[in-house]
Scaffold this active site. Structure first.
Site, PDB file in Angstrom:
ATOM      1  N   LYS A  16      49.390  45.415  45.369  1.00  0.00           N
ATOM      2  CA  LYS A  16      48.229  45.976  44.674  1.00  0.00           C
ATOM      3  C   LYS A  16      48.585  47.316  44.005  1.00  0.00           C
ATOM      4  CE  LYS A  16      45.141  43.722  47.960  1.00  0.00           C
ATOM      5  NZ  LYS A  16      43.970  43.875  48.845  1.00  0.00           N
TER       6      LYS A  16
ATOM      7  N   TYR B 203      39.102  36.283  43.371  1.00  0.00           N
ATOM      8  CA  TYR B 203      38.241  36.792  44.445  1.00  0.00           C
ATOM      9  C   TYR B 203      36.846  36.161  44.417  1.00  0.00           C
ATOM     10  CZ  TYR B 203      41.689  40.360  45.762  1.00  0.00           C
ATOM     11  OH  TYR B 203      42.819  41.017  46.222  1.00  0.00           O
TER      12      TYR B 203
ATOM     13  N   ASN C 273      45.022  48.471  50.834  1.00  0.00           N
ATOM     14  CA  ASN C 273      45.863  47.895  51.882  1.00  0.00           C
ATOM     15  C   ASN C 273      47.162  47.281  51.342  1.00  0.00           C
ATOM     16  OD1 ASN C 273      44.721  45.655  50.742  1.00  0.00           O
ATOM     17  ND2 ASN C 273      43.949  44.759  52.643  1.00  0.00           N
TER      18      ASN C 273
ATOM     19  N   HIS D 119      48.306  41.662  49.056  1.00  0.00           N
ATOM     20  CA  HIS D 119      47.470  40.478  49.315  1.00  0.00           C
ATOM     21  C   HIS D 119      48.398  39.290  49.465  1.00  0.00           C
ATOM     22  CE1 HIS D 119      44.599  37.207  48.756  1.00  0.00           C
ATOM     23  NE2 HIS D 119      45.549  36.674  47.997  1.00  0.00           N
TER      24      HIS D 119
ATOM     25  N   GLU E  29      45.568  29.823  44.483  1.00  0.00           N
ATOM     26  CA  GLU E  29      45.917  31.124  43.907  1.00  0.00           C
ATOM     27  C   GLU E  29      47.143  31.029  42.992  1.00  0.00           C
ATOM     28  OE1 GLU E  29      46.005  34.009  47.114  1.00  0.00           O
ATOM     29  OE2 GLU E  29      43.989  33.425  47.745  1.00  0.00           O
TER      30      GLU E  29
HETATM   31  P1  CMP Z   1      42.595  40.958  50.203  1.00  0.00           P
HETATM   32  O1  CMP Z   1      43.483  40.224  51.140  1.00  0.00           O
HETATM   33  O2  CMP Z   1      43.134  41.225  48.845  1.00  0.00           O
HETATM   34  O3  CMP Z   1      41.188  40.184  50.059  1.00  0.00           O
HETATM   35  C1  CMP Z   1      39.974  40.859  49.734  1.00  0.00           C
HETATM   36  C2  CMP Z   1      40.160  42.346  49.629  1.00  0.00           C
HETATM   37  O4  CMP Z   1      38.994  43.120  49.572  1.00  0.00           O
HETATM   38  C3  CMP Z   1      40.858  42.798  50.893  1.00  0.00           C
HETATM   39  O5  CMP Z   1      42.206  42.383  50.865  1.00  0.00           O
HETATM   40  C4  CMP Z   1      40.604  44.310  50.854  1.00  0.00           C
HETATM   41  O6  CMP Z   1      41.642  45.030  50.247  1.00  0.00           O
HETATM   42  C5  CMP Z   1      39.366  44.430  49.956  1.00  0.00           C
HETATM   43  N1  CMP Z   1      38.263  45.088  50.661  1.00  0.00           N
HETATM   44  C6  CMP Z   1      37.704  46.246  50.303  1.00  0.00           C
HETATM   45  N2  CMP Z   1      36.718  46.564  51.156  1.00  0.00           N
HETATM   46  C7  CMP Z   1      36.653  45.574  52.071  1.00  0.00           C
HETATM   47  C8  CMP Z   1      35.830  45.325  53.224  1.00  0.00           C
HETATM   48  N3  CMP Z   1      34.856  46.166  53.573  1.00  0.00           N
HETATM   49  N4  CMP Z   1      36.070  44.198  53.946  1.00  0.00           N
HETATM   50  C9  CMP Z   1      37.068  43.332  53.570  1.00  0.00           C
HETATM   51  N5  CMP Z   1      37.858  43.524  52.495  1.00  0.00           N
HETATM   52  C10 CMP Z   1      37.656  44.628  51.745  1.00  0.00           C
END
Ligand code: CMP
Length: 149
Positions: free
Chosen positions: A9, A49, A112, A115, A126
């Site tokens: 990311k 998403y 984070n 992904h 995906e």
């Molecule tokens: P990802 O695996 O990319 O899938 C959804 C993303 O939403 C997740 O990682 C997080 O980086 C992002 N995200 C942001 N806020 C939240 C939240 N409160 N709960 C879960 N995912 C979140």
């Protein structure tokens, strides 16, 4: 052979973590079969998403994920979907074990770093969103006899 979709990311790119993270997967033995660097088009984010569109964090997440370039790639190997998820650690970095990507490099759920698809079905979906079939390269890697039984 199983394939998975992975995306570093914008936070991972800005912090210069992309090469080191890709290297973890290469050193594990997984094969890179496609890769792409750039800013995600809005339509791709909406498709990728889809399941999160109604969630309160979606608008902020969408703005963030399109705020800078991401590095997307497809990895291939035995049990690659589950193994890459394990190597990344829990979605919430506060719960991610040391030694995982998020356990080592991240502090907050929105930033984070990485992904990865959560199941083989998601991986197929995906990969289809982010890559054309012609962009997936089938080839043999010379170390395969030394990686697999
Ligand atoms: P990802 O695996 O990319 O899938 C959804 C993303 O939403 C997740 O990682 C997080 O980086 C992002 N995200 C942001 N806020 C939240 C939240 N409160 N709960 C879960 N995912 C979140």
């Amino acid at each position: 052979m199983e394939r998975t979709f992975v995306m570093i990311k914008p936070d991972g790119i800005q912090r210069g973590l992309a090469g080191g993270i890709l290297s973890r997967f290469e050193m594990k033995g997984f094969k890179i079969v496609a890769a792409k660097f750039g800013i995600l088009p809005e339509a791709i984010v909406d498709k990728h998403y889809e399941e999160h569109q109604a969630k309160p964090f979606f608008p902020g997440m969408k703005a963030y994920i399109t705020s800078g370039p991401v590095f997307r790639f497809v990895l291939e190997g035995e049990n690659v979907v589950a193994t890459v998820r394990k190597m990344n650690g829990a979605t919430n970095p506060a719960e991610a074990a040391p030694g995982t990507v998020r356990g080592d490099y991240a502090l907050s759920i929105g930033k984070n770093v990485i992904h990865a698809a959560d199941s083989p079905t998601s991986a197929d979906r995906e990969i289809g969103i982010h890559f054309a079939k012609s962009e997936l390269v089938a080839y043999e890697k010379i170390d395969e006899p030394h990686i697999y039984d």
